[in-house]
Design a protein around this motif. Structure first.
Motif, PDB file in Angstrom:
ATOM      1  N   LEU A 142       0.823  -1.200   0.000  1.00 32.05           N
ATOM      2  CA  LEU A 142       0.000   0.000   0.000  1.00 32.05           C
ATOM      3  C   LEU A 142       0.865   1.260   0.000  1.00 32.05           C
ATOM      4  CD1 LEU A 142      -2.518  -1.196   2.749  1.00 32.05           C
ATOM      5  CD2 LEU A 142      -2.884  -1.226   0.269  1.00 32.05           C
ATOM      6  N   PRO A 143       0.456   2.301  -0.689  1.00 30.41           N
ATOM      7  CA  PRO A 143       1.245   3.537  -0.727  1.00 30.41           C
ATOM      8  C   PRO A 143       1.087   4.349   0.549  1.00 30.41           C
ATOM      9  CG  PRO A 143      -0.759   3.805  -1.995  1.00 30.41           C
ATOM     10  CD  PRO A 143      -0.736   2.371  -1.553  1.00 30.41           C
ATOM     11  N   SER A 144       1.980   5.325   0.717  1.00 29.94           N
ATOM     12  CA  SER A 144       1.947   6.184   1.910  1.00 29.94           C
ATOM     13  C   SER A 144       1.005   7.368   1.671  1.00 29.94           C
ATOM     14  CB  SER A 144       3.354   6.682   2.235  1.00 29.94           C
ATOM     15  OG  SER A 144       4.230   5.612   2.442  1.00 29.94           O
ATOM     16  N   ALA A 149      -6.975  11.082   2.711  1.00 28.18           N
ATOM     17  CA  ALA A 149      -7.076  10.858   1.265  1.00 28.18           C
ATOM     18  C   ALA A 149      -6.574   9.472   0.882  1.00 28.18           C
ATOM     19  CB  ALA A 149      -6.282  11.936   0.526  1.00 28.18           C
ATOM     20  N   ALA A 150      -6.810   8.488   1.736  1.00 24.68           N
ATOM     21  CA  ALA A 150      -6.366   7.122   1.453  1.00 24.68           C
ATOM     22  C   ALA A 150      -7.118   6.558   0.258  1.00 24.68           C
ATOM     23  CB  ALA A 150      -6.592   6.241   2.683  1.00 24.68           C
ATOM     24  N   ARG A 151      -6.377   6.014  -0.689  1.00 21.62           N
ATOM     25  CA  ARG A 151      -6.994   5.469  -1.896  1.00 21.62           C
ATOM     26  C   ARG A 151      -7.437   4.018  -1.668  1.00 21.62           C
ATOM     27  NH1 ARG A 151      -2.177   7.000  -5.887  1.00 21.62           N
ATOM     28  NH2 ARG A 151      -1.051   6.759  -3.910  1.00 21.62           N
ATOM     29  N   ALA A 152      -8.367   3.596  -2.472  1.00 20.07           N
ATOM     30  CA  ALA A 152      -8.978   2.266  -2.301  1.00 20.07           C
ATOM     31  C   ALA A 152      -8.110   1.200  -2.953  1.00 20.07           C
ATOM     32  CB  ALA A 152     -10.389   2.264  -2.882  1.00 20.07           C
ATOM     33  N   PHE A 153      -6.981   0.912  -2.313  1.00 23.56           N
ATOM     34  CA  PHE A 153      -6.088  -0.135  -2.773  1.00 23.56           C
ATOM     35  C   PHE A 153      -6.130  -1.295  -1.771  1.00 23.56           C
ATOM     36  CE2 PHE A 153      -3.517   3.399  -4.874  1.00 23.56           C
ATOM     37  CZ  PHE A 153      -4.071   3.146  -6.122  1.00 23.56           C
ATOM     38  N   ALA A 154      -5.814  -2.491  -2.274  1.00 28.76           N
ATOM     39  CA  ALA A 154      -5.809  -3.681  -1.416  1.00 28.76           C
ATOM     40  C   ALA A 154      -4.641  -4.571  -1.792  1.00 28.76           C
ATOM     41  CB  ALA A 154      -7.114  -4.452  -1.555  1.00 28.76           C
ATOM     42  N   VAL A 155      -4.156  -5.299  -0.811  1.00 29.57           N
ATOM     43  CA  VAL A 155      -3.110  -6.312  -1.007  1.00 29.57           C
ATOM     44  C   VAL A 155      -3.662  -7.624  -0.467  1.00 29.57           C
ATOM     45  CG1 VAL A 155      -0.776  -7.048  -0.406  1.00 29.57           C
ATOM     46  CG2 VAL A 155      -1.244  -4.627  -0.863  1.00 29.57           C
ATOM     47  N   ILE A 199      -2.685 -15.996   8.404  1.00 28.05           N
ATOM     48  CA  ILE A 199      -2.536 -14.635   7.900  1.00 28.05           C
ATOM     49  C   ILE A 199      -2.401 -14.610   6.381  1.00 28.05           C
ATOM     50  CG2 ILE A 199      -1.525 -13.804  10.043  1.00 28.05           C
ATOM     51  CD1 ILE A 199       1.201 -13.921   8.734  1.00 28.05           C
ATOM     52  N   ASP A 200      -2.371 -15.782   5.746  1.00 27.53           N
ATOM     53  CA  ASP A 200      -2.388 -15.831   4.286  1.00 27.53           C
ATOM     54  C   ASP A 200      -3.800 -15.678   3.741  1.00 27.53           C
ATOM     55  OD1 ASP A 200       0.322 -16.201   4.273  1.00 27.53           O
ATOM     56  OD2 ASP A 200       0.225 -18.380   4.072  1.00 27.53           O
ATOM     57  N   ASP A 201      -4.786 -15.974   4.565  1.00 28.81           N
ATOM     58  CA  ASP A 201      -6.185 -15.847   4.151  1.00 28.81           C
ATOM     59  C   ASP A 201      -6.710 -14.503   4.652  1.00 28.81           C
ATOM     60  OD1 ASP A 201      -8.675 -16.358   3.163  1.00 28.81           O
ATOM     61  OD2 ASP A 201      -9.218 -17.867   4.657  1.00 28.81           O
ATOM     62  N   ALA A 202      -6.242 -13.415   4.036  1.00 26.08           N
ATOM     63  CA  ALA A 202      -6.564 -12.079   4.529  1.00 26.08           C
ATOM     64  C   ALA A 202      -6.423 -11.047   3.421  1.00 26.08           C
ATOM     65  CB  ALA A 202      -5.650 -11.715   5.702  1.00 26.08           C
ATOM     66  N   VAL A 203      -7.039  -9.880   3.644  1.00 32.39           N
ATOM     67  CA  VAL A 203      -6.893  -8.720   2.776  1.00 32.39           C
ATOM     68  C   VAL A 203      -6.299  -7.587   3.605  1.00 32.39           C
ATOM     69  CG1 VAL A 203      -8.070  -7.014   1.340  1.00 32.39           C
ATOM     70  CG2 VAL A 203      -8.867  -9.374   1.357  1.00 32.39           C
ATOM     71  N   TYR A 204      -5.327  -6.882   3.047  1.00 33.16           N
ATOM     72  CA  TYR A 204      -4.685  -5.763   3.726  1.00 33.16           C
ATOM     73  C   TYR A 204      -5.118  -4.475   3.052  1.00 33.16           C
ATOM     74  CZ  TYR A 204      -1.943  -9.549   5.654  1.00 33.16           C
ATOM     75  OH  TYR A 204      -1.577 -10.709   6.287  1.00 33.16           O
ATOM     76  N   LEU A 205      -5.765  -3.607   3.857  1.00 34.77           N
ATOM     77  CA  LEU A 205      -6.297  -2.335   3.367  1.00 34.77           C
ATOM     78  C   LEU A 205      -5.621  -1.184   4.100  1.00 34.77           C
ATOM     79  CD1 LEU A 205     -10.142  -3.126   3.495  1.00 34.77           C
ATOM     80  CD2 LEU A 205      -8.576  -3.492   1.570  1.00 34.77           C
ATOM     81  N   PRO A 206      -5.686   0.042   3.571  1.00 37.72           N
ATOM     82  CA  PRO A 206      -5.234   1.198   4.346  1.00 37.72           C
ATOM     83  C   PRO A 206      -6.032   1.305   5.647  1.00 37.72           C
ATOM     84  CG  PRO A 206      -5.559   1.783   2.055  1.00 37.72           C
ATOM     85  CD  PRO A 206      -6.114   0.398   2.212  1.00 37.72           C
ATOM     86  N   ALA A 207      -5.347   1.642   6.733  1.00 37.96           N
ATOM     87  CA  ALA A 207      -5.993   1.676   8.046  1.00 37.96           C
ATOM     88  C   ALA A 207      -7.192   2.615   8.058  1.00 37.96           C
ATOM     89  CB  ALA A 207      -4.984   2.091   9.110  1.00 37.96           C
TER      90      ALA A 207
END
Length: 398
Positions: A142-144, A149-155, A199-207
């Motif tokens: 995810l970008p800084s 203004a956090a953008r809707a990105f996911a990992v 923790i492999d079965d997860a989505v990482y979003l901006p806080a």
């Protein structure tokens, strides 16, 4: 009595009654094998849990909302002021702080390409991979972005990527998390289960996006990673003073990783001692067997005792003779139990490779010493009885 004669008499008395001797030393052998097996499992679990706990780094301080008054891993409690992204940003400016990771956790429905899966959602900061030594396998993290203004990105976690996209490249694809649309930027490396959590079965979003998704005001945790050459107490003091100034009161809990490891280690050490004590009970049972056998041996060998006394053997030599027999039984039983226990560990590792085992040699050494001590203690009463028999009465007993 010469040492060779003493050794010959001790071993011959055991060899001439092989079945009785084997049955006696089996009690000690089973006890030692039990100690070796149980403590190896306990120590293996100890090392496994500590390794799992520290694989994300060792210079981390966790900050949680709410003030706990007892020791342990803190929980979430009601606070006057929530732990915010602004707090995390302020912590980042402290000296010798390398990274700060805000964390929000929950679960939601994730949809992609006509597939859906309910999974864990982690709201984190851009420094998450660096802070927790968790690498990106594909794409980027995810970008800084600014919190406002956090953008809707996911990992994606590696397992979730496989479930939703299979072997297709997910980068740039759109997914829905709790009804909101996100673009996939990357895929994390596979870590497997950590302390029971996949923790492999997860989505990482901006806080910031995760706070909106779960309609929360407070972060669940902020992890601060500091420099290796920094003094932990000074970092903790700086964090405490900063948050106290921002919140006006101590409505937060600071926990160092060493504190967590100390608590975890004490619990696991207690577990290892407990399972070792179970094996110690078996050793005591073996000691009772030695008392019984040696008492019978004294009754059967009264004529031999009388003959030795008539030939000039002193009471202390008779005492040493029977104590030596008990000690030999305990030592031989201990060595047999050690070999059997190690064999059982190897078999267990072959049959159940997922079960962590590690031979705790300090416990094994203690068990062997305990076995020898039990052998001596068990032989004291029969040996004293043999040493105090009247020589004439012993000779008439034949």
């Amino acid at each position: 009595m010469r040492p060779l004669d003493f050794l010959s008499l001790t071993t011959r008395a055991l060899i001439t009654r092989p079945l009785r001797s084997v049955l006696t030393l089996m009690g000690i052998a089973v006890g030692i094998a039990t100690v070796v097996l149980l403590t190896s499992i306990g120590e293996g679990i100890h090392q496994f849990v500590v390794a799992e706990f520290t694989q994300f780094g060792t210079h981390i301080i966790a900050i949680n909302p709410g003030r706990t008054t007892t020791t342990g891993i803190p929980g979430i409690a009601h606070t006057v002021r929530p732990l915010t992204l602004a707090d995390a940003e302020a912590l980042r400016r402290l000296p010798q702080v390398l990274s700060v990771t805000p964390i929000v956790q929950g679960n939601a429905e994730v949809e992609a390409r006509g597939k859906s899966r309910r999974t864990n959602i982690y709201g984190v900061g851009a420094e998450f991979p660096e802070a927790l030594q968790f690498e990106v396998a594909l794409g980027r993290f995810l970008p800084s972005d600014e919190a406002q203004a956090a953008r809707a990105f996911a990992v994606l976690g590696s397992r979730l990527r496989q479930e939703l996209f299979g072997d297709t490249n997910p980068l740039g694809q759109r997914i829905r998390v709790g009804g909101d649309r996100y673009r996939v930027l990357g895929v994390m490396e596979s870590k497997g289960q950590v302390l029971g959590f996949d923790i492999d079965d997860a989505v990482y979003l901006p806080a910031a996006k995760a706070l909106e998704l779960f309609n929360r005001e407070s972060l669940m945790e902020v992890d601060v990673r500091y420099a290796e050459d920094a003094v932990e107490e000074q970092i903790v003091k700086s964090i405490h003073n900063l948050l106290l100034a921002r919140h006006g009161l101590e409505d937060f809990t600071i926990t160092t990783q060493q504190q967590m490891l100390d608590i975890l280690g004490s619990v696991l050490d207690m577990l290892t001692w407990a399972v070792g004590a179970l094996g110690g009970i078996s050793l005591l049972v073996g000691g009772i067997g030695i008392v019984t056998i040696m008492t019978i041996a004294v009754s059967e060998r009264t004529h031999e005792i009388g003959l030795l006394r008539a030939l000039g053997a002193e009471r202390r030599q008779i005492l040493a003779l029977f104590l030596g027999e008990a000690l030999v039984l305990a030592i031989v039983g201990g060595l047999a139990g050690l070999l059997f226990g190690i064999g059982m560990i190897q078999l267990l590792a072959f049959l159940l490779p997922a079960l962590p085992t590690h031979t705790a040699w300090n416990y094994v050494g203690l068990a062997e010493l305990l076995a020898a001590g039990i052998g001596l203690a068990a032989g004291v009463f029969p040996a004293r009885r043999a040493a105090h028999l009247d020589p004439l009465e012993c000779l008439r007993a034949e």
